[in-house]
Write an enzyme that holds these catalytic residues in place. Structure first.
Site, PDB file in Angstrom:
ATOM      1  N   LYS A  78       0.831  -1.214   0.000  1.00 10.58           N
ATOM      2  CA  LYS A  78       0.000   0.000   0.000  1.00 10.58           C
ATOM      3  C   LYS A  78       0.853   1.247   0.000  1.00 10.58           C
ATOM      4  O   LYS A  78       0.512   2.247  -0.629  1.00 10.58           O
ATOM      5  CB  LYS A  78      -0.899   0.029   1.244  1.00 10.58           C
ATOM      6  CG  LYS A  78      -2.166  -0.759   1.098  1.00 10.58           C
ATOM      7  CD  LYS A  78      -3.204  -0.291   2.116  1.00 10.58           C
ATOM      8  CE  LYS A  78      -4.526  -0.989   1.918  1.00 10.58           C
ATOM      9  NZ  LYS A  78      -5.538  -0.614   2.894  1.00 10.58           N
ATOM     10  N   LYS A  95      -4.067  -9.406  -7.719  1.00  9.47           N
ATOM     11  CA  LYS A  95      -5.293  -9.649  -6.952  1.00  9.47           C
ATOM     12  C   LYS A  95      -6.415  -8.716  -7.413  1.00  9.47           C
ATOM     13  O   LYS A  95      -6.146  -7.541  -7.704  1.00  9.47           O
ATOM     14  CB  LYS A  95      -4.963  -9.387  -5.477  1.00  9.47           C
ATOM     15  CG  LYS A  95      -6.011  -9.806  -4.496  1.00  9.47           C
ATOM     16  CD  LYS A  95      -5.629  -9.390  -3.087  1.00  9.47           C
ATOM     17  CE  LYS A  95      -5.749  -7.902  -2.891  1.00  9.47           C
ATOM     18  NZ  LYS A  95      -5.751  -7.456  -1.492  1.00  9.47           N
ATOM     19  N   LYS A 132     -10.422  -3.554  -4.730  1.00  8.57           N
ATOM     20  CA  LYS A 132     -11.345  -2.418  -4.816  1.00  8.57           C
ATOM     21  C   LYS A 132     -10.615  -1.145  -5.185  1.00  8.57           C
ATOM     22  O   LYS A 132     -11.222  -0.172  -5.624  1.00  8.57           O
ATOM     23  CB  LYS A 132     -12.133  -2.265  -3.506  1.00  8.57           C
ATOM     24  CG  LYS A 132     -11.288  -2.078  -2.266  1.00  8.57           C
ATOM     25  CD  LYS A 132     -12.149  -1.888  -1.010  1.00  8.57           C
ATOM     26  CE  LYS A 132     -12.514  -3.203  -0.356  1.00  8.57           C
ATOM     27  NZ  LYS A 132     -13.088  -3.095   0.965  1.00  8.57           N
TER      28      LYS A 132
HETATM   29  P1  TYM Z   1     -10.337  -6.192   3.215  1.00  2.00           P
HETATM   30  O1  TYM Z   1     -11.401  -5.213   3.574  1.00  2.00           O
HETATM   31  O2  TYM Z   1      -9.237  -5.751   2.327  1.00  2.00           O
HETATM   32  O3  TYM Z   1     -10.979  -7.465   2.578  1.00  2.00           O
HETATM   33  C1  TYM Z   1     -12.059  -8.153   3.195  1.00  2.00           C
HETATM   34  C2  TYM Z   1     -11.952  -9.649   2.984  1.00  2.00           C
HETATM   35  O4  TYM Z   1     -11.983  -9.938   1.593  1.00  2.00           O
HETATM   36  C3  TYM Z   1     -10.872 -10.770   1.261  1.00  2.00           C
HETATM   37  N1  TYM Z   1     -10.440 -10.447  -0.112  1.00  2.00           N
HETATM   38  C4  TYM Z   1     -10.275 -11.354  -1.071  1.00  2.00           C
HETATM   39  N2  TYM Z   1     -10.444 -12.685  -1.082  1.00  2.00           N
HETATM   40  C5  TYM Z   1     -10.198 -13.330  -2.244  1.00  2.00           C
HETATM   41  N3  TYM Z   1      -9.792 -12.697  -3.374  1.00  2.00           N
HETATM   42  C6  TYM Z   1      -9.607 -11.363  -3.412  1.00  2.00           C
HETATM   43  N4  TYM Z   1      -9.226 -10.761  -4.518  1.00  2.00           N
HETATM   44  C7  TYM Z   1      -9.844 -10.625  -2.214  1.00  2.00           C
HETATM   45  N5  TYM Z   1      -9.773  -9.313  -1.884  1.00  2.00           N
HETATM   46  C8  TYM Z   1     -10.131  -9.220  -0.595  1.00  2.00           C
HETATM   47  C9  TYM Z   1      -9.804 -10.406   2.288  1.00  2.00           C
HETATM   48  O5  TYM Z   1      -8.844 -11.428   2.404  1.00  2.00           O
HETATM   49  C10 TYM Z   1     -10.633 -10.232   3.519  1.00  2.00           C
HETATM   50  O6  TYM Z   1     -10.905 -11.474   4.131  1.00  2.00           O
HETATM   51  N6  TYM Z   1      -7.490  -6.290   7.297  1.00  2.00           N
HETATM   52  C11 TYM Z   1      -8.724  -6.769   6.722  1.00  2.00           C
HETATM   53  C12 TYM Z   1      -9.948  -6.388   7.517  1.00  2.00           C
HETATM   54  C13 TYM Z   1      -9.902  -6.770   8.960  1.00  2.00           C
HETATM   55  C14 TYM Z   1     -10.066  -8.075   9.493  1.00  2.00           C
HETATM   56  C15 TYM Z   1      -9.975  -7.924  10.905  1.00  2.00           C
HETATM   57  C16 TYM Z   1     -10.250  -9.323   8.909  1.00  2.00           C
HETATM   58  C17 TYM Z   1      -9.719  -5.912  10.009  1.00  2.00           C
HETATM   59  N7  TYM Z   1      -9.770  -6.628  11.176  1.00  2.00           N
HETATM   60  C18 TYM Z   1     -10.077  -9.025  11.752  1.00  2.00           C
HETATM   61  C19 TYM Z   1     -10.369 -10.434   9.766  1.00  2.00           C
HETATM   62  C20 TYM Z   1     -10.275 -10.270  11.170  1.00  2.00           C
HETATM   63  C21 TYM Z   1      -8.864  -6.168   5.333  1.00  2.00           C
HETATM   64  O7  TYM Z   1      -8.321  -5.135   5.034  1.00  2.00           O
HETATM   65  O8  TYM Z   1      -9.724  -6.826   4.544  1.00  2.00           O
END
Ligand code: TYM
Length: 341
Positions: free
Chosen positions: A118, A201, A204
Protein backbone atom coordinates in the site's frame (compact mmCIF):
# COMPACT_ATOMS: atom_id res chain seq x y z
CA UNK A 1 -4.12 -26.72 16.73
CA UNK A 2 -6.97 -24.74 18.23
CA UNK A 3 -6.72 -24.29 21.98
CA UNK A 4 -9.36 -26.49 23.58
CA UNK A 5 -9.72 -24.10 26.57
CA UNK A 6 -11.58 -21.66 24.30
CA UNK A 7 -15.11 -22.10 22.96
CA UNK A 8 -15.04 -21.94 19.16
CA UNK A 9 -15.98 -18.44 18.01
CA UNK A 10 -15.66 -16.85 14.58
CA UNK A 11 -14.64 -13.23 13.98
CA UNK A 12 -13.97 -11.47 10.70
CA UNK A 13 -14.20 -8.00 9.22
CA UNK A 14 -14.21 -6.02 6.00
CA UNK A 15 -13.23 -2.41 5.43
CA UNK A 16 -16.12 -0.14 4.44
CA UNK A 17 -14.00 1.57 1.82
CA UNK A 18 -16.43 1.16 -1.09
CA UNK A 19 -16.51 -1.06 -4.18
CA UNK A 20 -17.12 -4.37 -2.43
CA UNK A 21 -15.78 -6.82 -5.02
CA UNK A 22 -16.41 -10.36 -6.17
CA UNK A 23 -13.12 -11.14 -4.36
CA UNK A 24 -14.54 -9.90 -1.06
CA UNK A 25 -17.70 -11.89 -1.69
CA UNK A 26 -16.13 -15.22 -2.68
CA UNK A 27 -13.08 -14.96 -0.40
CA UNK A 28 -14.93 -13.66 2.64
CA UNK A 29 -18.67 -12.89 2.87
CA UNK A 30 -19.90 -16.10 1.19
CA UNK A 31 -17.81 -18.06 3.66
CA UNK A 32 -19.01 -15.93 6.59
CA UNK A 33 -22.51 -17.14 5.70
CA UNK A 34 -21.41 -20.79 5.61
CA UNK A 35 -19.83 -20.43 9.06
CA UNK A 36 -22.95 -18.70 10.38
CA UNK A 37 -24.91 -21.81 9.39
CA UNK A 38 -22.41 -24.15 11.10
CA UNK A 39 -23.72 -23.42 14.58
CA UNK A 40 -20.58 -21.67 15.92
CA UNK A 41 -21.03 -18.14 17.29
CA UNK A 42 -20.17 -15.70 14.48
CA UNK A 43 -19.23 -12.03 14.80
CA UNK A 44 -18.80 -9.91 11.66
CA UNK A 45 -17.62 -6.35 11.67
CA UNK A 46 -17.43 -3.38 9.34
CA UNK A 47 -13.97 -2.15 10.28
CA UNK A 48 -14.37 1.60 9.93
CA UNK A 49 -11.38 2.31 12.21
CA UNK A 50 -9.24 0.40 9.72
CA UNK A 51 -10.75 2.25 6.77
CA UNK A 52 -9.64 5.65 8.12
CA UNK A 53 -5.98 4.62 8.05
CA UNK A 54 -6.21 6.15 4.57
CA UNK A 55 -8.28 9.26 3.78
CA UNK A 56 -12.06 8.73 3.80
CA UNK A 57 -14.54 11.44 2.98
CA UNK A 58 -16.93 11.46 6.00
CA UNK A 59 -20.20 11.28 4.02
CA UNK A 60 -18.81 8.57 1.78
CA UNK A 61 -17.60 6.55 4.76
CA UNK A 62 -21.08 6.71 6.31
CA UNK A 63 -22.59 5.56 3.02
CA UNK A 64 -20.04 2.80 2.52
CA UNK A 65 -20.49 1.47 6.05
CA UNK A 66 -24.24 1.19 5.55
CA UNK A 67 -23.77 -0.30 2.10
CA UNK A 68 -21.41 -2.94 3.50
CA UNK A 69 -23.99 -3.77 6.17
CA UNK A 70 -26.58 -4.09 3.39
CA UNK A 71 -24.20 -6.37 1.48
CA UNK A 72 -23.63 -8.60 4.52
CA UNK A 73 -27.38 -9.02 4.95
CA UNK A 74 -28.14 -9.36 1.23
CA UNK A 75 -25.51 -12.13 0.99
CA UNK A 76 -27.28 -14.09 3.73
CA UNK A 77 -25.91 -12.89 7.06
CA UNK A 78 -28.70 -12.70 9.59
CA UNK A 79 -28.48 -10.12 12.38
CA UNK A 80 -30.18 -12.55 14.75
CA UNK A 81 -27.81 -15.45 14.08
CA UNK A 82 -24.60 -13.41 13.73
CA UNK A 83 -23.47 -10.28 15.51
CA UNK A 84 -23.17 -7.53 12.86
CA UNK A 85 -21.78 -4.11 13.81
CA UNK A 86 -19.34 -1.37 12.91
CA UNK A 87 -16.06 -1.37 14.78
CA UNK A 88 -16.01 2.25 16.04
CA UNK A 89 -19.18 1.64 18.08
CA UNK A 90 -17.32 -0.83 20.31
CA UNK A 91 -14.48 1.11 21.92
CA UNK A 92 -12.82 -2.04 23.26
CA UNK A 93 -11.28 -2.57 19.80
CA UNK A 94 -9.35 0.71 19.94
CA UNK A 95 -8.37 0.22 23.56
CA UNK A 96 -7.00 -3.29 23.09
CA UNK A 97 -5.43 -2.10 19.84
CA UNK A 98 -3.38 0.39 21.85
CA UNK A 99 -2.26 -2.28 24.31
CA UNK A 100 -1.25 -4.57 21.44
CA UNK A 101 0.67 -1.69 19.87
CA UNK A 102 2.80 -1.94 23.00
CA UNK A 103 3.20 -5.73 22.67
CA UNK A 104 3.97 -5.93 18.93
CA UNK A 105 7.54 -5.14 17.80
CA UNK A 106 8.51 -2.72 15.05
CA UNK A 107 10.40 -5.51 13.33
CA UNK A 108 7.18 -7.52 13.04
CA UNK A 109 5.34 -4.60 11.48
CA UNK A 110 8.19 -4.03 9.04
CA UNK A 111 7.63 -7.51 7.63
CA UNK A 112 3.95 -6.89 6.75
CA UNK A 113 3.71 -7.15 2.98
CA UNK A 114 0.36 -5.36 2.84
CA UNK A 115 1.83 -2.17 4.30
CA UNK A 116 4.69 -2.35 1.81
CA UNK A 117 2.25 -2.88 -1.06
CA UNK A 118 0.00 0.00 0.00
CA UNK A 119 2.76 2.43 0.91
CA UNK A 120 5.10 1.66 -1.99
CA UNK A 121 7.77 4.32 -2.15
CA UNK A 122 5.65 6.74 -0.10
CA UNK A 123 6.03 5.09 3.31
CA UNK A 124 7.04 8.38 4.94
CA UNK A 125 3.77 9.95 3.87
CA UNK A 126 1.51 7.17 5.14
CA UNK A 127 -0.45 7.54 8.38
CA UNK A 128 0.88 6.04 11.58
CA UNK A 129 -2.45 4.21 11.77
CA UNK A 130 -1.76 2.36 8.51
CA UNK A 131 1.55 1.15 9.91
CA UNK A 132 0.03 -0.01 13.20
CA UNK A 133 -3.06 -1.45 11.46
CA UNK A 134 -2.18 -5.13 12.18
CA UNK A 135 -2.13 -4.49 15.96
CA UNK A 136 -5.72 -3.21 15.73
CA UNK A 137 -6.65 -6.22 13.62
CA UNK A 138 -5.20 -8.51 16.32
CA UNK A 139 -7.33 -6.64 18.87
CA UNK A 140 -10.46 -7.11 16.71
CA UNK A 141 -9.99 -10.86 16.84
CA UNK A 142 -8.64 -11.34 20.35
CA UNK A 143 -11.04 -8.98 22.15
CA UNK A 144 -13.62 -11.73 21.49
CA UNK A 145 -11.23 -14.62 22.17
CA UNK A 146 -12.10 -15.66 18.62
CA UNK A 147 -10.66 -18.99 17.54
CA UNK A 148 -11.43 -18.95 13.79
CA UNK A 149 -10.94 -16.15 11.30
CA UNK A 150 -12.32 -16.67 7.78
CA UNK A 151 -10.33 -14.50 5.37
CA UNK A 152 -8.91 -14.46 1.86
CA UNK A 153 -5.29 -15.46 1.23
CA UNK A 154 -4.03 -11.84 1.46
CA UNK A 155 -4.91 -11.61 5.18
CA UNK A 156 -3.01 -14.74 6.23
CA UNK A 157 0.06 -12.82 7.35
CA UNK A 158 -2.05 -10.52 9.54
CA UNK A 159 -3.71 -13.48 11.26
CA UNK A 160 -0.30 -15.03 11.83
CA UNK A 161 0.84 -11.76 13.40
CA UNK A 162 -2.25 -11.94 15.63
CA UNK A 163 -1.04 -15.33 16.82
CA UNK A 164 2.41 -13.86 17.53
CA UNK A 165 0.90 -11.01 19.53
CA UNK A 166 -1.26 -13.44 21.54
CA UNK A 167 1.76 -15.65 22.21
CA UNK A 168 3.98 -12.75 23.30
CA UNK A 169 1.28 -11.34 25.57
CA UNK A 170 0.74 -14.76 27.17
CA UNK A 171 4.48 -15.26 27.55
CA UNK A 172 5.23 -11.77 28.94
CA UNK A 173 2.45 -11.92 31.51
CA UNK A 174 2.83 -15.66 32.26
CA UNK A 175 -0.75 -16.43 31.34
CA UNK A 176 -2.76 -18.37 28.80
CA UNK A 177 -5.38 -15.66 28.50
CA UNK A 178 -5.47 -15.23 24.71
CA UNK A 179 -6.17 -18.08 22.23
CA UNK A 180 -4.17 -18.78 19.10
CA UNK A 181 -6.74 -18.02 16.38
CA UNK A 182 -6.71 -20.04 13.17
CA UNK A 183 -6.99 -18.40 9.77
CA UNK A 184 -9.68 -20.24 7.80
CA UNK A 185 -8.68 -19.92 4.16
CA UNK A 186 -10.39 -22.45 1.96
CA UNK A 187 -12.63 -22.94 -1.04
CA UNK A 188 -11.97 -22.30 -4.71
CA UNK A 189 -11.59 -18.52 -4.44
CA UNK A 190 -9.20 -17.64 -1.64
CA UNK A 191 -7.44 -15.30 -4.07
CA UNK A 192 -9.64 -13.96 -6.85
CA UNK A 193 -7.46 -12.28 -9.46
CA UNK A 194 -7.94 -9.15 -11.56
CA UNK A 195 -9.94 -9.67 -14.77
CA UNK A 196 -7.31 -7.61 -16.61
CA UNK A 197 -4.19 -9.32 -15.24
CA UNK A 198 -4.31 -12.82 -13.79
CA UNK A 199 -1.16 -12.24 -11.75
CA UNK A 200 -2.68 -9.37 -9.71
CA UNK A 201 -5.29 -9.65 -6.95
CA UNK A 202 -8.79 -8.34 -7.73
CA UNK A 203 -8.88 -5.19 -5.66
CA UNK A 204 -11.35 -2.42 -4.82
CA UNK A 205 -8.56 0.12 -5.29
CA UNK A 206 -7.45 -0.94 -8.80
CA UNK A 207 -7.70 2.15 -11.04
CA UNK A 208 -9.41 0.06 -13.76
CA UNK A 209 -13.04 -0.72 -12.97
CA UNK A 210 -12.87 -3.43 -15.66
CA UNK A 211 -10.42 -5.33 -13.44
CA UNK A 212 -13.11 -6.20 -10.91
CA UNK A 213 -16.76 -7.09 -10.52
CA UNK A 214 -18.41 -4.88 -7.92
CA UNK A 215 -21.31 -6.25 -5.91
CA UNK A 216 -23.29 -3.18 -7.01
CA UNK A 217 -22.68 -3.75 -10.76
CA UNK A 218 -25.85 -4.40 -12.74
CA UNK A 219 -26.34 -7.49 -14.93
CA UNK A 220 -25.15 -5.78 -18.12
CA UNK A 221 -21.98 -4.52 -16.48
CA UNK A 222 -21.17 -7.93 -14.98
CA UNK A 223 -21.66 -9.59 -18.38
CA UNK A 224 -19.59 -6.91 -20.14
CA UNK A 225 -16.69 -7.21 -17.69
CA UNK A 226 -16.59 -10.98 -18.11
CA UNK A 227 -16.78 -10.65 -21.91
CA UNK A 228 -13.85 -8.23 -21.81
CA UNK A 229 -11.82 -10.26 -19.30
CA UNK A 230 -8.31 -11.00 -20.50
CA UNK A 231 -7.85 -14.59 -21.66
CA UNK A 232 -5.64 -16.53 -24.06
CA UNK A 233 -6.38 -18.14 -27.43
CA UNK A 234 -6.09 -21.78 -26.25
CA UNK A 235 -9.13 -23.98 -25.56
CA UNK A 236 -9.72 -25.14 -21.98
CA UNK A 237 -7.82 -28.33 -21.16
CA UNK A 238 -9.25 -31.35 -19.36
CA UNK A 239 -7.25 -31.00 -16.16
CA UNK A 240 -6.08 -28.22 -13.87
CA UNK A 241 -2.37 -29.02 -14.23
CA UNK A 242 -2.57 -27.95 -17.85
CA UNK A 243 -3.71 -24.49 -16.70
CA UNK A 244 -0.29 -23.83 -15.15
CA UNK A 245 1.09 -20.68 -16.75
CA UNK A 246 -2.42 -19.55 -17.79
CA UNK A 247 -3.39 -17.41 -14.75
CA UNK A 248 -6.35 -15.66 -16.40
CA UNK A 249 -7.91 -18.95 -17.46
CA UNK A 250 -7.30 -20.46 -14.04
CA UNK A 251 -8.92 -17.44 -12.39
CA UNK A 252 -12.11 -17.72 -14.45
CA UNK A 253 -12.37 -21.44 -13.67
CA UNK A 254 -11.92 -20.71 -9.96
CA UNK A 255 -14.57 -17.99 -10.05
CA UNK A 256 -17.01 -20.30 -11.82
CA UNK A 257 -16.34 -23.06 -9.27
CA UNK A 258 -16.75 -20.78 -6.26
CA UNK A 259 -19.95 -19.20 -7.58
CA UNK A 260 -21.43 -22.61 -8.35
CA UNK A 261 -20.27 -24.33 -5.16
CA UNK A 262 -18.09 -26.76 -7.13
CA UNK A 263 -14.44 -27.80 -7.09
CA UNK A 264 -12.28 -26.38 -9.92
CA UNK A 265 -11.53 -30.00 -10.92
CA UNK A 266 -15.24 -30.60 -11.52
CA UNK A 267 -15.63 -27.44 -13.59
CA UNK A 268 -12.65 -28.17 -15.83
CA UNK A 269 -13.98 -31.68 -16.48
CA UNK A 270 -17.31 -30.18 -17.62
CA UNK A 271 -15.93 -27.42 -19.85
CA UNK A 272 -12.81 -29.04 -21.30
CA UNK A 273 -12.31 -28.37 -24.99
CA UNK A 274 -14.35 -25.15 -24.92
CA UNK A 275 -12.98 -21.89 -26.26
CA UNK A 276 -13.41 -18.76 -24.14
CA UNK A 277 -16.06 -17.63 -26.62
CA UNK A 278 -18.17 -20.51 -25.28
CA UNK A 279 -17.11 -20.49 -21.66
CA UNK A 280 -17.41 -16.75 -20.98
CA UNK A 281 -21.18 -16.59 -21.67
CA UNK A 282 -21.68 -19.54 -19.31
CA UNK A 283 -19.70 -17.75 -16.63
CA UNK A 284 -21.51 -14.47 -17.27
CA UNK A 285 -24.93 -16.17 -16.93
CA UNK A 286 -23.87 -17.85 -13.71
CA UNK A 287 -22.41 -14.65 -12.26
CA UNK A 288 -25.52 -12.65 -13.12
CA UNK A 289 -27.80 -15.35 -11.67
CA UNK A 290 -25.87 -15.39 -8.40
CA UNK A 291 -25.04 -11.69 -8.03
CA UNK A 292 -28.12 -9.88 -9.36
CA UNK A 293 -30.41 -10.90 -6.49
CA UNK A 294 -27.74 -9.72 -4.03
CA UNK A 295 -27.41 -6.34 -5.77
CA UNK A 296 -31.20 -5.93 -5.87
CA UNK A 297 -31.52 -6.76 -2.18
CA UNK A 298 -28.72 -4.31 -1.31
CA UNK A 299 -30.60 -1.56 -3.13
CA UNK A 300 -33.80 -2.44 -1.28
CA UNK A 301 -32.06 -2.45 2.11
CA UNK A 302 -30.35 0.88 1.40
CA UNK A 303 -33.85 2.34 1.08
CA UNK A 304 -34.15 2.18 4.89
CA UNK A 305 -30.91 3.42 6.44
CA UNK A 306 -32.60 3.91 9.82
CA UNK A 307 -33.15 0.15 9.95
CA UNK A 308 -29.51 -0.51 9.00
CA UNK A 309 -28.34 1.86 11.75
CA UNK A 310 -30.63 0.11 14.22
CA UNK A 311 -29.14 -3.28 13.30
CA UNK A 312 -25.59 -1.92 13.69
CA UNK A 313 -26.40 -0.40 17.08
CA UNK A 314 -28.01 -3.58 18.39
CA UNK A 315 -25.05 -5.62 17.09
CA UNK A 316 -22.61 -3.26 18.80
CA UNK A 317 -24.40 -3.76 22.14
CA UNK A 318 -24.12 -7.53 21.80
CA UNK A 319 -20.46 -7.29 20.72
CA UNK A 320 -19.57 -4.98 23.63
CA UNK A 321 -21.09 -7.45 26.07
CA UNK A 322 -18.49 -10.02 25.03
CA UNK A 323 -15.58 -7.63 24.49
CA UNK A 324 -15.72 -5.50 27.62
CA UNK A 325 -15.08 -8.23 30.21
CA UNK A 326 -12.17 -9.53 28.08
CA UNK A 327 -10.71 -6.00 27.86
CA UNK A 328 -11.19 -5.47 31.62
CA UNK A 329 -9.32 -8.70 32.36
CA UNK A 330 -6.54 -7.64 30.00
CA UNK A 331 -6.12 -4.33 31.87
CA UNK A 332 -6.08 -6.26 35.13
CA UNK A 333 -3.45 -8.75 33.91
CA UNK A 334 -1.28 -5.79 32.86
CA UNK A 335 -1.58 -4.14 36.27
CA UNK A 336 -3.93 -1.28 35.51
CA UNK A 337 -6.26 -0.18 38.28
CA UNK A 338 -9.98 -0.40 37.49
CA UNK A 339 -11.66 0.99 40.60
CA UNK A 340 -14.47 3.07 39.13
CA UNK A 341 -18.10 2.00 39.93
P1 TYM B 1 -10.34 -6.19 3.22
O1 TYM B 1 -11.40 -5.21 3.57
O2 TYM B 1 -9.24 -5.75 2.33
O3 TYM B 1 -10.98 -7.47 2.58
C1 TYM B 1 -12.06 -8.15 3.20
C2 TYM B 1 -11.95 -9.65 2.98
O4 TYM B 1 -11.98 -9.94 1.59
C3 TYM B 1 -10.87 -10.77 1.26
N1 TYM B 1 -10.44 -10.45 -0.11
C4 TYM B 1 -10.28 -11.35 -1.07
N2 TYM B 1 -10.44 -12.69 -1.08
C5 TYM B 1 -10.20 -13.33 -2.24
N3 TYM B 1 -9.79 -12.70 -3.37
C6 TYM B 1 -9.61 -11.36 -3.41
N4 TYM B 1 -9.23 -10.76 -4.52
C7 TYM B 1 -9.84 -10.62 -2.21
N5 TYM B 1 -9.77 -9.31 -1.88
C8 TYM B 1 -10.13 -9.22 -0.60
C9 TYM B 1 -9.80 -10.41 2.29
O5 TYM B 1 -8.84 -11.43 2.40
C10 TYM B 1 -10.63 -10.23 3.52
O6 TYM B 1 -10.91 -11.47 4.13
N6 TYM B 1 -7.49 -6.29 7.30
C11 TYM B 1 -8.72 -6.77 6.72
C12 TYM B 1 -9.95 -6.39 7.52
C13 TYM B 1 -9.90 -6.77 8.96
C14 TYM B 1 -10.07 -8.08 9.49
C15 TYM B 1 -9.97 -7.92 10.91
C16 TYM B 1 -10.25 -9.32 8.91
C17 TYM B 1 -9.72 -5.91 10.01
N7 TYM B 1 -9.77 -6.63 11.18
C18 TYM B 1 -10.08 -9.02 11.75
C19 TYM B 1 -10.37 -10.43 9.77
C20 TYM B 1 -10.27 -10.27 11.17
C21 TYM B 1 -8.86 -6.17 5.33
O7 TYM B 1 -8.32 -5.14 5.03
O8 TYM B 1 -9.72 -6.83 4.54
Amino acid sequence: MTDTKFTPRVFSGIQPSGNLTLGNYLGAVKRFVEMQESGIQTIYCMVDLHAVTVWQDPETLRHNTRELAAAYIACGLDAEKSILFNQSQVSAHAELGWLFGCVARLGWMNRMTQFKDKAGKNAEKMSLGLYGYPALMAADILVYHATHVPVGEDQKQHVELTRDIAAKFNHDFKTDFFPQPEPVIDGAATRVMSLRDGTKKMSKSDPSDLSRINMTDNADTVAKKIRKAKTDPEPLPDNLEDLAGRPEARNLINIYAALNGQKPEEVIAEVSGQQFGQFKPLLADLAVAKLSPIGDEMTRLMGDVAEIDRILGAGADRAAEIAEPILAQTFDIMGMIRSRR
